[in-house]
Each structure stands twice: as C-alpha cells, then as structure tokens.
Design an enzyme around this catalytic site. Structure first.
Site, PDB file in Angstrom:
ATOM      1  N   SER A 161      -8.197   2.572  -7.444  1.00  0.00           N
ATOM      2  CA  SER A 161      -7.189   1.402  -7.376  1.00  0.00           C
ATOM      3  C   SER A 161      -7.803   0.179  -7.111  1.00  0.00           C
ATOM      4  O   SER A 161      -7.732  -0.894  -7.770  1.00  0.00           O
ATOM      5  CB  SER A 161      -6.087   1.782  -6.264  1.00  0.00           C
ATOM      6  OG  SER A 161      -5.060   1.140  -6.502  1.00  0.00           O
ATOM      7  N   ARG A 180      -6.236  -6.176  -0.235  1.00  0.00           N
ATOM      8  CA  ARG A 180      -5.074  -5.270   0.149  1.00  0.00           C
ATOM      9  C   ARG A 180      -3.912  -5.923  -0.362  1.00  0.00           C
ATOM     10  O   ARG A 180      -2.620  -5.033  -0.501  1.00  0.00           O
ATOM     11  CB  ARG A 180      -5.167  -5.076   1.985  1.00  0.00           C
ATOM     12  CG  ARG A 180      -6.061  -4.007   2.245  1.00  0.00           C
ATOM     13  CD  ARG A 180      -5.548  -3.482   3.747  1.00  0.00           C
ATOM     14  NE  ARG A 180      -4.738  -1.950   3.533  1.00  0.00           N
ATOM     15  CZ  ARG A 180      -5.350  -1.094   3.459  1.00  0.00           C
ATOM     16  NH1 ARG A 180      -6.418  -0.733   3.610  1.00  0.00           N
ATOM     17  NH2 ARG A 180      -4.471   0.199   3.580  1.00  0.00           N
ATOM     18  N   HIS A 211      -3.137  -5.060  -3.715  1.00  0.00           N
ATOM     19  CA  HIS A 211      -3.005  -3.560  -3.893  1.00  0.00           C
ATOM     20  C   HIS A 211      -1.442  -3.435  -3.684  1.00  0.00           C
ATOM     21  O   HIS A 211      -0.743  -2.734  -4.545  1.00  0.00           O
ATOM     22  CB  HIS A 211      -3.659  -2.887  -2.783  1.00  0.00           C
ATOM     23  CG  HIS A 211      -3.716  -1.369  -2.813  1.00  0.00           C
ATOM     24  ND1 HIS A 211      -3.402  -0.772  -1.816  1.00  0.00           N
ATOM     25  CD2 HIS A 211      -3.962  -0.543  -3.871  1.00  0.00           C
ATOM     26  CE1 HIS A 211      -3.190   0.574  -2.069  1.00  0.00           C
ATOM     27  NE2 HIS A 211      -3.641   0.876  -3.454  1.00  0.00           N
TER      28      HIS A 211
END
Ligand SMILES: C/C1=C2N=C(/C=C3N=C(/C(C)=C4\N[C@@](C)([C@@H]5N=C1[C@](C)(CCC(=O)O)[C@H]5CC(=O)O)[C@@](C)(CC(=O)O)[C@@H]4CCC(=O)O)[C@@](C)(CC(=O)O)[C@@H]\3CCC(=O)O)C(C)(C)[C@@H]/2CCC(=O)O
Length: 211
Positions: free
Chosen positions: A15, A38, A41
């Site tokens: 990812s 992050r 994500h």
C-alpha cells in the site's frame, strides 16, 4: 475461494509503495511527507497530496506536544476512536466533548451546531493541546473565532473537516489566519477530509516512522 492478500504487514508494505509510486510528494518536507503518506493511505486517493498543506513547524510542534503529555481534543467521536492508543507516547488523554450534557443548551444559546458548542467547552485545555477537527466545519470556524478572541494557543491544529457546506471555506480560513493567530496547522484544501484522514494524521504525529 477468492485469491487475495491476507498478510497484514505485506498489505501495508504494498500500500505504502503504491502511494509513493503514484503520489507527487515533492512539495512536502521530510516530516510533513510521512504524515501526508498516512493521510493518503486513509483516503485511498493519491491525488490528495496536491491539496495537503502542512505549516513549517506543525509536525515538530505536534510531536513535541504529544511527548510532553498534551491532550488531543477532537470535534467528533469518530476522530477520537480512530486514534491508535498504543501509538501515543505517554498515554495522552483523547477528549471529545460532543456528548457533554451542557452541549445542547450551549448550542441553542450560541445559535450554532453541537460540534461548535463542544469546542467552546475546551476552555483552558486548549493551551498546548493537539486539536483535531475532522468532521464539522462549524467547529473549525468556531475555534478560529475563539483564537482571534484570545483563547489559549494549541500546539497544532489538525483541521480537516469534510463536506460541501463550509468545509473548504473553514480550511482556507485556517491557512490564511494561522500565522496571525500563532498556530501551526495540517489541513487538506477543498471538500475532501473527514474523520479517517484526520485520525491518520494524528497517528502519524503520535509515532515517527518511515513508511
Ligand atoms: C452538517 C454536518 C455534516 N456531517 C458530515 C459528515 C458526517 N457526519 C457524520 C456523523 C455521524 C456526525 N456528524 C455530526 C458532527 C453532525 N454533522 C453535521 C452537523 C449537523 C453540523 C456540523 C457542521 O456543519 O459543522 C453535526 C451535528 C452538530 O450539531 O454538530 C454528528 C454529531 C451528528 C450526530 O450524530 O449527532 C455526528 C458525529 C458523531 C461523532 O463521531 O461524534 C457521518 C458519519 C454521516 C452519517 O452519519 O451518515 C459523516 C462522517 C464524515 C467524517 O469523515 O467524519 C459533513 C459532510 C461533514 C457535514 C458538514 C458539511 C456539509 O457539507 O454538509
């Protein structure tokens, strides 16, 4: 039987490799970049990078505040629940006052939403805190008004409300007014945002790591 990846660590590795391959992170400094990764994500959108804005000292200020035991103040319980407690450096308090019994009457008295009224109740807890607004634009507008009126300064404002009414405008106001108010910020310009992206930014502040 479906054929899919079941190894959590490998899912994360692929990812973050995809994010790094597909996102243009060139406008973000080293520590801001790890937070942005992050956030991307959590959103599942590599083009989020173009809208992420991180003030110069935001990440350092947020990390220092958490290490020194500052509380995290959130507008929504969804943001508070998204914080991974095990990542927090000193078991920091995570506070959402949306369900405080004083909130409905205060909202009626102020003529605003419950989310904004709950911000009013943060009071002196604001001093040096890590503030995270991931849902309600009115909460971010109200915070900016309180700061302009002299409320204690948080260490950093993670201000990423989502939606069509007031979200983009409240985040534009945060970016425009932060320097004058003396606050650091992390935000996403435009309509995108939300509790998950905001919690991801908090989790990135809570623990430094290369992804
Ligand atoms: C106008 C509001 C918006 N809410 C959005 C998106 C989501 N909100 C969810 C949930 C469960 C909650 N939203 C409230 C904060 C509620 N949402 C509002 C308000 C009416 C006003 C806020 C504002 O405009 O600034 C707000 C109520 C209030 O008086 O403050 C919530 C408190 C409502 C409630 O359950 O009582 C609640 C938060 C609960 C909590 O976590 O503590 C959603 C999950 C929607 C759903 O249930 O389907 C979703 C979550 C999005 C996220 O990622 O956080 C918007 C889109 C932000 C919208 C504001 C802007 C707009 O364009 O309309």
């Amino acid at each position: 039987m479906h054929d899919y990846l079941t190894d959590g660590a490998e899912i994360y590795r692929r990812s973050f490799a995809t994010i790094r391959a597909e996102s243009d992170l060139s406008d973000l400094s080293g520590d801001a970049e790890t937070v942005a990764v992050r956030m991307i994500h959590a959103a599942g959108q590599t083009d989020l990078a173009a809208d992420i804005r991180v003030s110069a000292r935001a990440v350092a200020a947020g990390r220092a505040a958490l290490r020194s035991g500052a509380p995290i103040l959130t507008d929504a319980n969804m943001v508070a629940h998204g914080v991974t407690r095990a990542r927090l450096p000193v078991d920091n308090e995570v506070v959402c006052l949306l369900r405080d019994p004083r909130v409905p009457d205060l909202a009626a008295e102020l003529g605003t939403t419950r989310s904004a009224a709950a911000v009013q109740l943060w009071g002196r807890k604001l001093d040096g805190a890590v503030v995270a607004i991931g849902n309600a634009p009115t909460a971010l507008f109200h915070l900016l008004d309180l700061l302009a009126a002299g409320a204690p300064r948080p260490a950093v404002v993670v201000g990423i409300p989502v939606g069509f009414i007031g979200a983009a405008e409240s985040k534009d106001a945060l970016v425009a007014e932060a320097a004058g108010l003396g606050v650091e910020y992390i935000t996403v310009l435009g309509r995108r945002g939300g509790s998950a992206i905001t919690a991801a930014a908090l989790n990135a502040l809570a623990r430094e790591e290369e992804l």
